[in-house]
Design a protein around this motif. Structure first.
Motif, short mmCIF file in Angstrom:
data_model
loop_
_atom_site.label_atom_id
_atom_site.label_comp_id
_atom_site.label_asym_id
_atom_site.label_seq_id
_atom_site.Cartn_x
_atom_site.Cartn_y
_atom_site.Cartn_z
N PHE A 28 1.01 -1.18 0.05
CA PHE A 28 -0.11 0.22 -0.01
C PHE A 28 0.83 1.38 0.00
O PHE A 28 0.69 2.24 -0.80
CB PHE A 28 -0.89 -0.03 1.25
CG PHE A 28 -2.00 -1.17 1.31
CD1 PHE A 28 -2.46 -1.54 0.13
CD2 PHE A 28 -2.17 -1.73 2.56
CE1 PHE A 28 -3.32 -2.66 0.14
CE2 PHE A 28 -3.26 -2.82 2.72
CZ PHE A 28 -3.71 -3.23 1.32
N ASP A 29 2.01 1.11 0.93
CA ASP A 29 2.81 2.38 1.03
C ASP A 29 3.46 2.82 -0.44
O ASP A 29 3.53 3.94 -0.78
CB ASP A 29 3.78 2.19 2.14
CG ASP A 29 4.77 3.33 2.33
OD1 ASP A 29 3.87 4.39 2.72
OD2 ASP A 29 5.74 3.28 2.49
N PHE A 193 -6.30 4.80 2.54
CA PHE A 193 -4.73 4.38 2.21
C PHE A 193 -4.73 3.09 1.22
O PHE A 193 -3.95 3.03 0.28
CB PHE A 193 -4.03 3.91 3.11
CG PHE A 193 -2.20 4.22 3.28
CD1 PHE A 193 -1.78 5.24 2.48
CD2 PHE A 193 -1.65 3.02 3.44
CE1 PHE A 193 -0.47 5.49 2.36
CE2 PHE A 193 -0.48 3.18 3.16
CZ PHE A 193 0.29 4.33 2.76
N GLN A 194 -5.73 2.07 1.18
CA GLN A 194 -5.35 0.93 0.55
C GLN A 194 -6.49 0.87 -0.46
O GLN A 194 -6.86 -0.20 -1.23
CB GLN A 194 -5.91 -0.01 1.31
CG GLN A 194 -7.16 -0.46 2.06
CD GLN A 194 -7.45 -1.32 3.05
OE1 GLN A 194 -8.51 -1.92 3.64
NE2 GLN A 194 -6.49 -2.18 3.39
N ASN A 195 -7.33 1.92 -0.89
CA ASN A 195 -8.28 1.89 -1.85
C ASN A 195 -7.98 3.02 -3.00
O ASN A 195 -7.22 3.94 -2.81
CB ASN A 195 -9.78 2.21 -1.45
CG ASN A 195 -10.51 1.01 -0.79
OD1 ASN A 195 -10.65 0.12 -1.56
ND2 ASN A 195 -10.42 1.02 0.59
N CYS A 204 -4.67 11.44 1.23
CA CYS A 204 -4.57 10.10 2.04
C CYS A 204 -3.31 9.35 1.42
O CYS A 204 -3.29 8.04 2.25
CB CYS A 204 -5.85 9.44 1.42
SG CYS A 204 -7.60 10.09 1.50
N PHE A 205 -2.65 9.84 0.69
CA PHE A 205 -1.49 9.15 0.28
C PHE A 205 -0.01 9.06 1.55
O PHE A 205 1.05 8.38 1.09
CB PHE A 205 -0.76 9.49 -1.11
CG PHE A 205 -1.77 9.42 -2.06
CD1 PHE A 205 -3.06 8.92 -1.98
CD2 PHE A 205 -1.42 9.97 -3.22
CE1 PHE A 205 -4.02 8.59 -2.76
CE2 PHE A 205 -2.41 9.90 -4.32
CZ PHE A 205 -3.57 9.26 -4.35
N ASP A 206 -0.22 9.63 2.42
CA ASP A 206 0.83 9.98 3.40
C ASP A 206 0.15 10.06 4.83
O ASP A 206 -0.72 10.95 4.98
CB ASP A 206 1.80 11.21 2.89
CG ASP A 206 2.70 11.41 4.21
OD1 ASP A 206 3.71 10.89 4.02
OD2 ASP A 206 2.54 12.48 5.09
#
Length: 314
Positions: A28-29, A193-195, A204-206
């Motif tokens: 995800f990261d 984060f995972q969608n 939402c990316f960090d």
């Protein structure tokens, strides 16, 4: 880049299904880092500061005759992945209500009238045109609702980020009811984060960026609850999933709607859901998604630090 990012998200889901949460989180990261998208926190801070400074109880009292007297619109707001789609479906299952999805009309109108000068410019425009001409603005939104749901007594607009435009909504529809969906911030973060959310949600990316964004969102919502008493009902995701009938009754009571069993069986309705929650709302209300963040707890130190510093409970 987008294909590589999506592939990483898919891999993360596969590892999550296999309960390898460390590898899942790594994917995800990596997915988010591939997109290399930076969110400007200064923009949301400025927007919240402007809204808090402008929208007061006195302002709403001063402009109360400008708005429409219609009680047709119901707005469901909150952070993405906080239960807004499920809440919309619950209300829309009522015989007197109909869901209209995520409409962009309110946000577009608010940004248009405040462009360049913020909310003060919006108020100046209202003063310029006067109450009778201003009523044309909310009527534009009502015309859209009448097209989408001509026979409905109430419509449910579930664009989550309408929380940013509650001041504008109040000026246009002083009698409108708002359901604020609130969920554990770590659960909303993990789910976002995972969608594959749209790039507009790149906060939402960090972890740190999301945490600070969440703090600003919470700051705005706390202010709006104070200056809009009786207009906002706060529905907690955890309460809704643990005691669904009790919470649904409270929501309907707030909206002035009589109890209908169909609202508990919203998942049996033949409705179209176009958001990422389309699969979840086909299932009965359940506590499965509650506290999912604990599976990733060891990786969440950055966002926890931001929330701790701001005194936000999770």
């Amino acid at each position: 880049f987008e294909d590589r990012s999506s592939l990483r998200l898919c891999l993360g889901r596969l590892y999550e299904n296999g309960r390898d949460y460390d590898t899942a989180f790594l994917n995800f990261d990596q997915s988010r880092k591939i997109l290399n998208s930076k969110f400007n926190l200064g923009d949301i801070k400025a927007w919240v500061d402007d809204s808090i400074g402008c929208f007061t109880s006195e302002i709403f009292e001063r402009y109360k005759e400008f708005g429409s007297k219609s009680e047709k619109p119901i707005f469901v707001v909150g952070m993405p992945r906080s239960g807004t789609t499920m809440t919309e479906q619950i209300i829309a299952a009522h015989s007197r209500a109909q869901g209209v999805g995520e409409l962009s009309r309110i946000s577009r109108m608010s940004r248009f009238f405040g462009a360049g000068g913020g909310m003060r410019q919006l108020l100046a425009k209202m003063d310029e045109v006067g109450p009778e001409r201003w009523k044309d603005i909310p009527q534009q939104y009502l015309n859209l609702l009448d097209t989408l749901a001509p026979d409905a007594h109430h419509t449910v607009d579930k664009l989550p980020h309408n929380f940013r435009y509650l001041g504008f909504i109040r000026l246009c529809f002083p009698r409108a009811k708002i359901i604020h969906c609130k969920r554990n911030p770590l659960d909303t973060f993990i789910s976002a984060f995972q969608n594959p959310l749209k790039i507009v949600h790149n906060y939402c990316f960090d972890q740190v960026t999301y945490g600070k964004y969440y703090v600003h969102y919470l700051r705005l919502m706390e202010h709006m609850k104070k200056v809009m008493p009786g207009s906002i009902y706060e529905s907690h995701y955890e309460t809704l999933t643990e005691s669904p009938e009790t919470e649904v009754r409270k929501i309907l009571n707030f909206l002035g709607l009589p109890w209908e069993e169909a609202c508990l069986k919203f998942n049996e309705q033949e409705t179209v859901v176009k958001t990422l929650s389309h699969q979840q709302v086909r299932n009965p209300i359940n506590t499965g998604p509650v506290a999912r963040w604990r599976q990733y707890e060891k990786h969440l130190a950055p966002i926890m630090a931001v929330l701790d510093e701001a005194g936000v409970r999770y």
